[in-house]
Design a protein around this motif. Structure first.
Motif, PDB file in Angstrom:
ATOM      1  N   ARG A  61      -2.770   5.723   6.364  1.00  0.00           N
ATOM      2  CA  ARG A  61      -2.485   6.780   6.672  1.00  0.00           C
ATOM      3  C   ARG A  61      -2.182   7.910   5.861  1.00  0.00           C
ATOM      4  O   ARG A  61      -2.900   9.233   6.278  1.00  0.00           O
ATOM      5  CB  ARG A  61      -0.379   6.824   7.032  1.00  0.00           C
ATOM      6  N   PRO A  62      -2.404   7.971   4.356  1.00  0.00           N
ATOM      7  CA  PRO A  62      -2.870   8.576   3.801  1.00  0.00           C
ATOM      8  C   PRO A  62      -4.179   9.176   3.877  1.00  0.00           C
ATOM      9  O   PRO A  62      -4.451  10.343   3.486  1.00  0.00           O
ATOM     10  CB  PRO A  62      -2.622   7.970   2.003  1.00  0.00           C
ATOM     11  N   LEU A  63      -5.206   8.466   4.304  1.00  0.00           N
ATOM     12  CA  LEU A  63      -6.263   8.426   4.839  1.00  0.00           C
ATOM     13  C   LEU A  63      -6.590   9.655   6.287  1.00  0.00           C
ATOM     14  O   LEU A  63      -7.202  10.964   5.699  1.00  0.00           O
ATOM     15  CB  LEU A  63      -7.450   7.414   4.997  1.00  0.00           C
ATOM     16  N   VAL A  64      -5.566   9.290   6.536  1.00  0.00           N
ATOM     17  CA  VAL A  64      -5.477  10.648   7.803  1.00  0.00           C
ATOM     18  C   VAL A  64      -5.170  11.790   7.147  1.00  0.00           C
ATOM     19  O   VAL A  64      -5.757  13.382   7.495  1.00  0.00           O
ATOM     20  CB  VAL A  64      -4.597  10.436   9.570  1.00  0.00           C
ATOM     21  N   TYR A  65      -3.446  11.825   6.377  1.00  0.00           N
ATOM     22  CA  TYR A  65      -3.384  13.162   5.744  1.00  0.00           C
ATOM     23  C   TYR A  65      -4.679  13.959   5.265  1.00  0.00           C
ATOM     24  O   TYR A  65      -4.444  15.237   4.683  1.00  0.00           O
ATOM     25  CB  TYR A  65      -2.357  12.939   4.983  1.00  0.00           C
ATOM     26  N   HIS A  66      -5.131  13.339   4.275  1.00  0.00           N
ATOM     27  CA  HIS A  66      -6.165  13.608   3.535  1.00  0.00           C
ATOM     28  C   HIS A  66      -6.837  14.179   4.621  1.00  0.00           C
ATOM     29  O   HIS A  66      -7.951  15.211   4.112  1.00  0.00           O
ATOM     30  CB  HIS A  66      -7.282  12.691   3.169  1.00  0.00           C
ATOM     31  N   LEU A  67      -7.570  13.567   5.820  1.00  0.00           N
ATOM     32  CA  LEU A  67      -8.686  14.038   6.455  1.00  0.00           C
ATOM     33  C   LEU A  67      -8.369  15.656   7.262  1.00  0.00           C
ATOM     34  O   LEU A  67      -8.718  16.613   7.504  1.00  0.00           O
ATOM     35  CB  LEU A  67      -8.969  13.404   8.207  1.00  0.00           C
ATOM     36  N   LEU A  68      -6.603  15.481   7.720  1.00  0.00           N
ATOM     37  CA  LEU A  68      -6.206  16.108   8.306  1.00  0.00           C
ATOM     38  C   LEU A  68      -6.034  17.650   7.029  1.00  0.00           C
ATOM     39  O   LEU A  68      -6.151  18.724   6.970  1.00  0.00           O
ATOM     40  CB  LEU A  68      -4.965  16.206   8.735  1.00  0.00           C
ATOM     41  N   ASN A  69      -5.966  17.504   5.997  1.00  0.00           N
ATOM     42  CA  ASN A  69      -5.408  18.919   4.667  1.00  0.00           C
ATOM     43  C   ASN A  69      -6.994  19.147   4.885  1.00  0.00           C
ATOM     44  O   ASN A  69      -7.219  20.226   3.654  1.00  0.00           O
ATOM     45  CB  ASN A  69      -5.200  17.821   3.867  1.00  0.00           C
TER      46      ASN A  69
ATOM     47  N   SER B 173       0.819  -1.035   0.546  1.00  0.00           N
ATOM     48  CA  SER B 173       0.022   0.180  -0.166  1.00  0.00           C
ATOM     49  C   SER B 173       0.811   1.324   0.214  1.00  0.00           C
ATOM     50  O   SER B 173       2.260   1.175   0.830  1.00  0.00           O
ATOM     51  CB  SER B 173      -1.190   0.366   0.762  1.00  0.00           C
ATOM     52  N   ILE B 174       0.092   2.272  -0.870  1.00  0.00           N
ATOM     53  CA  ILE B 174       0.848   3.305  -0.393  1.00  0.00           C
ATOM     54  C   ILE B 174       0.570   4.325   0.559  1.00  0.00           C
ATOM     55  O   ILE B 174      -0.767   4.466   1.858  1.00  0.00           O
ATOM     56  CB  ILE B 174       0.627   4.803  -1.251  1.00  0.00           C
ATOM     57  N   SER B 175       2.053   4.184   1.468  1.00  0.00           N
ATOM     58  CA  SER B 175       2.033   5.232   2.923  1.00  0.00           C
ATOM     59  C   SER B 175       2.241   6.667   3.354  1.00  0.00           C
ATOM     60  O   SER B 175       1.948   7.037   3.548  1.00  0.00           O
ATOM     61  CB  SER B 175       2.354   4.225   4.401  1.00  0.00           C
ATOM     62  N   GLY B 176       1.937   7.016   2.038  1.00  0.00           N
ATOM     63  CA  GLY B 176       2.596   8.035   1.310  1.00  0.00           C
ATOM     64  C   GLY B 176       1.069   9.796   1.748  1.00  0.00           C
ATOM     65  O   GLY B 176       0.366   9.374   1.380  1.00  0.00           O
ATOM     66  N   ASN B 177       1.918  10.841   1.769  1.00  0.00           N
ATOM     67  CA  ASN B 177       0.321  12.346   1.659  1.00  0.00           C
ATOM     68  C   ASN B 177      -0.247  12.118   0.007  1.00  0.00           C
ATOM     69  O   ASN B 177       0.663  12.225  -0.819  1.00  0.00           O
ATOM     70  CB  ASN B 177       1.356  13.078   2.099  1.00  0.00           C
ATOM     71  N   PRO B 178      -1.146  11.967  -0.242  1.00  0.00           N
ATOM     72  CA  PRO B 178      -1.496  11.768  -1.091  1.00  0.00           C
ATOM     73  C   PRO B 178      -1.300  13.240  -1.827  1.00  0.00           C
ATOM     74  O   PRO B 178      -2.007  12.749  -2.639  1.00  0.00           O
ATOM     75  CB  PRO B 178      -3.009  11.916  -1.287  1.00  0.00           C
TER      76      PRO B 178
END
Ligand SMILES: Cc1cc2nc3c(=O)[nH]c(=O)nc-3n(C[C@H](O)[C@H](O)[C@H](O)COP(=O)(O)OP(=O)(O)OC[C@H]3O[C@@H](n4cnc5c(N)ncnc54)[C@H](O)[C@@H]3O)c2cc1C
Ligand code: FES
Length: 285
Positions: free
Chosen positions: A134-142, A67-72
Motif C-alpha cells: 500500500r505505501p508503494l501505491v500511495y507513492h505512485l499516486l502522489n 511492514s509499514i502500511s501507511g503513506n510514506p
C-alpha cells in the motif's frame, strides 16, 4: 552517509525499542486490523521507504516484524496492518487507544521506486501482502505523472477477506490505474473474478521490456506470480518480491532470518528476483 535508493535508513537506535502510543485501532476484516501509532519523534515522524518494516514490541508478550502500511509522504502517522495469527499479534488486536507499544526501525530494503521511474508498474498482492504494497501505491499516486501504466492485481480468500476494499474501489475508479481483484472460491455475494491471482495477468497492459513488477504474498503465490510474469515477457531482473522469515534482532546480527547467503532483515525483505532465484525456487529453506 549515502544510501542506495531502496536501502534502509535507520533513524533510531536499531536495538532499543522506543515506547509509542496507539492512536487508533481500526478493524479491517475478521482477523486483520490496522494500528495507527504516534511515531517516536513527534516532529519528524518516522520517515520510511515503501516496503520497509518495523519491529513492534508488545511489552510482556514479545516482538514481531510488521511492514509499514501507511503513506510514506505522511510520516507523522505510523501505520501497520496486522493479521492476528499468534500470541503477539493477538495481543496487539486487544489494544486500545492509549495502549503502549515498543517500536524499532524502520528496517530493510524497500520497493524499487527509483528504478521504476518512467516505466510501467505491475503490482501483485495476495492476502495481507497488500499491506506492504500500500505505501508503494500511495507513492505512485502522489507522483502519478512520473510512472507509466500501473496495474494492481489482488487476490483474497473470500470477499470478507479483501483488505482495504474502499481504497481498492477508489483506485479502480481512477482512469490512470487498472485494479483487478479475484477471490479463491465462488461466493454468493461475489460477482467478480474467481481463481488464483496469477490468472489476472492476462488482463495486464504493459510494455514487458519496460516494466517493473513487485509482488508480496504467500511464497507459493509469489513463485507462480514470477512464472506468470516471465510468461508475459518480464524477466527476473525486473521482478521484486518481499520475503518473510522469523526475526529477532532485525539488524543483521543474530542470523535468525538467514535466507541462503542473505539475511532477510538487512538484505531484504524486498529482493530482486534474479538475486535470490536459486533459493526462491526451493520450498523450505
Ligand atoms: C519483514 C516482515 C514483514 C511482515 N509484515 C507483516 C505485516 O505487515 N502484517 C502482518 O500481519 N504480518 C506481517 N509479518 C508476519 C508477522 O511478523 C508474523 O505474523 C508474526 O511474527 C506472528 O507472530 P505471533 O507471535 O503473533 O505468532 P506466532 O505465535 O509466532 O506464530 C503464529 C503462526 O504464524 C507463523 N509465523 C510466525 N512468524 C512468521 C513469519 N515471519 N512468517 C511466516 N509465518 C510466521 C508461525 O509459524 C505460526 O504458524 C511480517 C513478517 C516479516 C518477516
Ligand atoms: S533478524 Fe537477526 S540477522 Fe536478521
Amino acid at each position: 552517509m549515502t544510501h542506495a535508493p531502496n536501502r534502509a535508513v535507520i533513524t533510531a537506535d536499531p536495538v532499543v525499542p522506543h515506547p509509542v502510543q496507539v492512536r487508533e485501532l481500526q478493524v479491517e476484516t475478521h482477523d486483520t486490523f490496522t494500528l495507527t501509532l504516534d511515531p517516536p519523534d513527534t516532529d519528524q515522524g518516522l520517515p520510511f521507504i515503501p516496503g520497509q518494516f518495523t519491529m513492534l514490541y508488545v511489552f510482556g508478550s514479545g516482538e514481531v516484524p510488521i511492514s509499514i502500511s501507511g503513506n510514506p509522504d505522511s510520516p507523522l502517522q505510523l501505520v501497520h496492518t496486522i493479521r492476528a495469527v499468534g500470541s503477539v499479534t493477538r495481543a496487539m488486536q486487544e489494544m486500545q487507544t492509549g495502549s503502549m507499544l515498543g517500536v524499532r526501525g524502520p528496517f530493510g530494503t524497500g520497493w524499487p521506486v527509483e528504478e521504476a521511474l518512467g516505466r510501467d508498474v505491475v503490482i501483485i498482492a495476495g492476502g495481507i501482502g497488500l499491506a506492504p504494497l500500500r505505501p508503494l501505491v500511495y507513492h505512485l499516486l502522489n507522483r502519478r505523472a512520473d510512472y507509466g501504466h500501473v496495474s494492481i492485481l489482488y487476490g483474497a480468500r473470500s470477499p470478507g477477506d479483501i483488505l482495504y476494499p474502499d481504497e481498492l474501489q477508489s483506485w479502480g475508479g481512477r482512469f490512470d490505474m487498472d485494479v483487478s481483484v479475484i477471490i479463491d472460491h465462488a461466493a454468493t455475494d461475489w460477482y467478480g473474478d474467481v481463481g488464483v491471482v496469477t490468472s489476472l495477468l492476462d488482463k495486464v497492459r504493459c510494455d514487458a521490456g519496460n516494466t517493473i513488477a513487485m509482488a508480496c504474498g504467500p511464497e507459493i503465490m509469489m513463485r507462480f506470480a514470477a512464472r506468470g510474469l516471465n510468461d508475459i515477457g518480464i524477466p527476473d531482473e525486473q521482478i521484486h518480491v518481499s520475503m518473510e522469515r522469523n526475526m529477532q534482532c532485525a539488524a543483521g546480527m543474530c542470523g535468525h532470518c538467514q535466507y541462503g547467503p542473505t539475511f532477510v532483515c538487512k538484505d531484504g525483505p524486498v529482493f530482486r528476483l534474479d538475486r535470490i532465484k536459486p533459493f526462491f525456487a526451493t520450498r523450505e529453506i
